[in-house]
Design an enzyme around this catalytic site. Structure first.
Site, PDB file in Angstrom:
ATOM      1  N   SER A  51       0.839  -1.209   0.000  1.00 23.34           N
ATOM      2  CA  SER A  51       0.000   0.000   0.000  1.00 23.34           C
ATOM      3  C   SER A  51       0.868   1.250   0.000  1.00 23.34           C
ATOM      4  O   SER A  51       0.524   2.255  -0.629  1.00 23.34           O
ATOM      5  CB  SER A  51      -0.896   0.028   1.236  1.00 23.34           C
ATOM      6  OG  SER A  51      -1.680  -1.112   1.273  1.00 23.34           O
ATOM      7  N   GLN A  85      -8.751   0.893   3.785  1.00 23.35           N
ATOM      8  CA  GLN A  85      -8.641  -0.362   3.031  1.00 23.35           C
ATOM      9  C   GLN A  85     -10.044  -0.967   2.900  1.00 23.35           C
ATOM     10  O   GLN A  85     -10.733  -1.176   3.896  1.00 23.35           O
ATOM     11  CB  GLN A  85      -7.682  -1.318   3.745  1.00 23.35           C
ATOM     12  CG  GLN A  85      -6.262  -0.756   3.833  1.00 23.35           C
ATOM     13  CD  GLN A  85      -5.218  -1.817   4.139  1.00 23.35           C
ATOM     14  OE1 GLN A  85      -4.228  -1.930   3.435  1.00 23.35           O
ATOM     15  NE2 GLN A  85      -5.436  -2.595   5.176  1.00 23.35           N
ATOM     16  N   ARG A  87       1.659 -16.847  34.056  1.00 27.42           N
ATOM     17  CA  ARG A  87       0.816 -16.687  32.862  1.00 27.42           C
ATOM     18  C   ARG A  87      -0.229 -15.593  33.088  1.00 27.42           C
ATOM     19  O   ARG A  87      -0.985 -15.668  34.053  1.00 27.42           O
ATOM     20  CB  ARG A  87       0.120 -18.010  32.522  1.00 27.42           C
ATOM     21  CG  ARG A  87       1.032 -19.090  32.001  1.00 27.42           C
ATOM     22  CD  ARG A  87       0.306 -20.421  31.930  1.00 27.42           C
ATOM     23  NE  ARG A  87      -0.917 -20.359  31.151  1.00 27.42           N
ATOM     24  CZ  ARG A  87      -0.974 -20.505  29.823  1.00 27.42           C
ATOM     25  NH1 ARG A  87       0.138 -20.726  29.135  1.00 27.42           N
ATOM     26  NH2 ARG A  87      -2.114 -20.433  29.182  1.00 27.42           N
TER      27      ARG A  87
END
Ligand code: SLB
Length: 187
Positions: A46, A67, A119
């Site tokens: 682009s 887009q 985590r």
């Protein structure tokens, strides 16, 4: 039409080498920029197409690339981008991702961004910022130095339900399904 209805832009151009796209663009009030075929290939970034456009339209300093693969564009996102563009060099559409990403380093799998012994839970972190591809507001001075973005960027956060980018036939099926299930008032 969403871009036109936002009333945020002086000019709306569609850059294409395709006659059918040009006819459609004009039908909805856009001006057509005839993109040379060598800037309209499947592998043309682009940024090259933007650069070609700006080379022809020398008076344009600031621009927004939309887009057409992001079909759930909304006026509220455009207006937020316009506001943020007043104080940033570039503004782009992004969403939050809470995926725990892994990478392969020297043949070994390892977490990309998180600690195995701690985590993260979705509730405990803001997530990664991922481009949705919906739009990029930027300036000639960046494109002239080969960039679309720099460190003085801001984002507009796109709701997950609007962030789909059509890259495959599966995405197209999904988009049609979402469209058929949305009420008219949401559009
Ligand atoms: C402005 C820009 O760089 N557009 C690029 C987009 C975005 O990176 C993507 O839409 C973000 O989600 O990706 C491509 O379509 C792709 O990789 O096929 C190439 C295109 O040049």
């Amino acid at each position: 039409m969403t871009i036109k209805n936002s009333t945020c832009f002086q000019h709306i151009w569609v850059s294409t080498d395709d006659k059918r796209i040009a006819i459609e663009a004009q039908k909805y009030g856009a001006t057509v920029h005839r993109r040379p075929e060598k800037f309209a290939r499947d592998d043309t970034p682009s940024l090259h197409a933007i650069s070609e456009f700006l080379d022809v339209h020398r008076s344009i300093q600031d621009f927004a690339l939309f887009q057409c693969t992001s079909v759930f564009l909304k006026t509220k996102y455009i207006q937020e981008a316009v506001r943020k563009f007043e104080s940033h060099d570039c503004v782009f559409a992004a969403k939050r991702s809470h995926y725990l990403r892994w990478k392969v380093v020297d043949g070994e799998l390892m977490p990309a961004e998180f600690n195995l012994s701690a985590r993260p839970r979705r509730q405990d972190w803001q997530g990664d910022i991922v481009e949705t591809g919906m739009f990029y507001f930027s300036r000639r001075k960046l494109v002239d130095s080969g960039l679309l973005q720099n460190s003085r960027c801001s984002i507009v956060e796109i709701a997950a339900k609007d962030s789909l980018e059509i890259d495959s036939s599966y995405d197209l099926t999904l988009a049609k399904y979402i469209l058929s299930s949305e009420t008219k008032s949401e559009l």
